[in-house]
Design a protein around this motif. Structure first.
Motif, PDB file in Angstrom:
ATOM      1  N   GLU A   1       0.804  -1.224   0.000  1.00  0.00           N
ATOM      2  CA  GLU A   1       0.000   0.000   0.000  1.00  0.00           C
ATOM      3  C   GLU A   1       0.844   1.284   0.000  1.00  0.00           C
ATOM      4  O   GLU A   1       0.483   2.283  -0.617  1.00  0.00           O
ATOM      5  CB  GLU A   1      -0.953  -0.004   1.198  1.00  0.00           C
ATOM      6  N   ARG A   2       1.989   1.230   0.681  1.00  0.00           N
ATOM      7  CA  ARG A   2       2.786   2.459   0.777  1.00  0.00           C
ATOM      8  C   ARG A   2       3.401   2.868  -0.568  1.00  0.00           C
ATOM      9  O   ARG A   2       3.975   3.947  -0.684  1.00  0.00           O
ATOM     10  CB  ARG A   2       3.865   2.307   1.852  1.00  0.00           C
ATOM     11  N   PHE A   3       3.280   2.009  -1.582  1.00  0.00           N
ATOM     12  CA  PHE A   3       3.818   2.351  -2.894  1.00  0.00           C
ATOM     13  C   PHE A   3       2.743   2.862  -3.853  1.00  0.00           C
ATOM     14  O   PHE A   3       3.015   3.089  -5.025  1.00  0.00           O
ATOM     15  CB  PHE A   3       4.514   1.132  -3.519  1.00  0.00           C
ATOM     16  N   ILE A   4       1.525   3.014  -3.370  1.00  0.00           N
ATOM     17  CA  ILE A   4       0.469   3.517  -4.258  1.00  0.00           C
ATOM     18  C   ILE A   4       0.603   5.040  -4.347  1.00  0.00           C
ATOM     19  O   ILE A   4       0.511   5.736  -3.338  1.00  0.00           O
ATOM     20  CB  ILE A   4      -0.936   3.141  -3.751  1.00  0.00           C
ATOM     21  N   PRO A   5       0.841   5.550  -5.538  1.00  0.00           N
ATOM     22  CA  PRO A   5       1.059   6.993  -5.685  1.00  0.00           C
ATOM     23  C   PRO A   5      -0.155   7.803  -5.225  1.00  0.00           C
ATOM     24  O   PRO A   5      -1.296   7.349  -5.355  1.00  0.00           O
ATOM     25  CB  PRO A   5       1.307   7.170  -7.186  1.00  0.00           C
ATOM     26  N   PRO A   6       0.089   8.994  -4.695  1.00  0.00           N
ATOM     27  CA  PRO A   6      -1.024   9.828  -4.231  1.00  0.00           C
ATOM     28  C   PRO A   6      -1.891  10.354  -5.377  1.00  0.00           C
ATOM     29  O   PRO A   6      -1.418  10.443  -6.514  1.00  0.00           O
ATOM     30  CB  PRO A   6      -0.326  10.996  -3.524  1.00  0.00           C
TER      31      PRO A   6
END
Ligand code: PLP
Ligand code: COI
Length: 339
Positions: A110-115
């Motif tokens: 999840e922490r790699f999903i771009p904003p």
């Protein structure tokens, strides 16, 4: 984790935390397994290494303004992977298991999903390979499914700006009744020489013609081709192109916007009659085409000279992205929220 500069991301591999794997042995698929390894350890006689038993997929997840994560049409990718498996005689991966693996791999990374608003997205790359050892040309008895993710920016450096492509009759990516409709690695290997030549000459892709007669348009490197003339959305029907999920979606959107959709063989000569032309695909999204140079006939077809996309491409692009990002309601049931 190093801070990622989301708006500057290109379409490349960036290591993430986990991938999800599954093995087919003795006639059945096992349980999904989570791995943090970037490598796979396989038999040197595995059929994927010798006889091209390899198929892959490409899909994307997007972070919305509301913070939710949406994945686009993963059932379609699951079904297309099954079709590719039938095309090169590999064990088919069940659709529900595919969707579960995609959900898992997104959540785990999840922490790699771009904003939202960064222009980047999470690219999801499933693959399925023959693992069993064979020396004779035969399908493997064992297979592996794997899905990894990587955050990506635009596939073509130009992004949503018109870019040039070329026609070269000296190369085909697939045979007339070959594997062009499947997403198998061999088609991409077959496109590397022509793709490299095109890039050397300043083009972003090759617009392939039908491999049988070289009379009709096929597709555009790693993307489908479409054109706009008046109120018509025109895209090739062919036995040697990949059935693009983006194109299928645009066909639906164009029809619902009141456009007439034509899906049929398109003779090369018709290029001179189009007002807009573009490539479409998961990676390419919509990449408008500025000009098509026919390098064999010394002829150019020009669609944009001011560096701006055409009005219809712009409208379709905006609508597609609004659905993918969750900015507009999704009346088609194309997006699945990952919770
Ligand atoms: N054609 C080829 C050869 C491709 O590799 C792709 C990419 O997946 C496409 C078309 C576009 O298909 P989709 O819209 O399903 O990504
Ligand atoms: C995609 O659009 O998902 C593709 O697979 C194209 C390319 C990166 C092979």
């Amino acid at each position: 984790m190093e801070k990622i500069n989301w708006p500057e991301l290109s379409f490349g591999y960036l290591k993430t935390d986990y991938n999800v794997r599954c093995y087919y042995r003795e006639g059945e698929w096992g349980e999904l397994e989570i791995s943090s390894s970037e490598t796979i350890n396989i038999h040197m006689a595995a059929t994927c290494l010798h006889y091209g038993q390899e198929a892959f997929e490409g899909l994307k997840a997007f972070r919305g303004k509301d913070g939710k994560v949406r994945v686009f049409r993963m059932d379609e990718n699951a079904k297309r992977l099954q079709s590719s498996c039938r095309g090169i005689v590999m064990a088919e991966f069940p659709v529900a298991k595919f969707e579960e693996a995609v959900r898992q791999v997104i959540k785990l990374n999840e922490r790699f999903i771009p904003p939202y608003g960064s222009g980047a997205s999470l690219y999801i790359r499933p693959l399925l390979i023959g693992l069993g050892a064979q020396v004779g040309v035969k399908p493997a008895g064992e297979y592996m499914f794997l899905v990894f993710v990587t955050p990506v920016g635009p596939y073509f450096k130009t992004g949503f700006k018109p870019a040039p492509v070329c026609i070269m009759r000296g190369y085909d990516r697939a045979a007339p009744l070959g594997t062009g409709t499947y997403k198998v690695g061999g088609n991409y290997a077959a496109s590397l020489v022509a793709g490299g030549k095109a890039q050397e000459k300043g083009y972003v892709a090759v617009l392939y013609l039908d491999p049988k007669e070289k009379k009709y348009l096929d597709e555009c490197g790693p993307a489908n081709f479409f054109a706009i003339r008046g109120n018509h959305y025109i895209t090739p029907a062919s036995q040697s192109i990949l059935p693009s999920i983006t194109n299928k979606s645009l066909i639906q959107l164009a029809g619902d916007m009141g456009m007439t959709v034509e899906r049929r063989p398109i003779p090369v000569d018709e290029l001179s009659t189009f007002e807009e032309a573009a490539e479409c695909g998961t990676a390419a999204v919509i990449t408008p085409i500025s000009r098509i140079d026919d390098l064999d006939e010394n002829r150019s077809y020009i669609y944009s000279t001011d560096g701006k996309p055409g009005a219809t491409c712009e409208k379709l692009y905006t609508r597609l992205q609004a659905i993918q990002n969750g900015d507009e309601p999704d009346p088609y049931g194309w997006v699945a929220v990952i919770e």
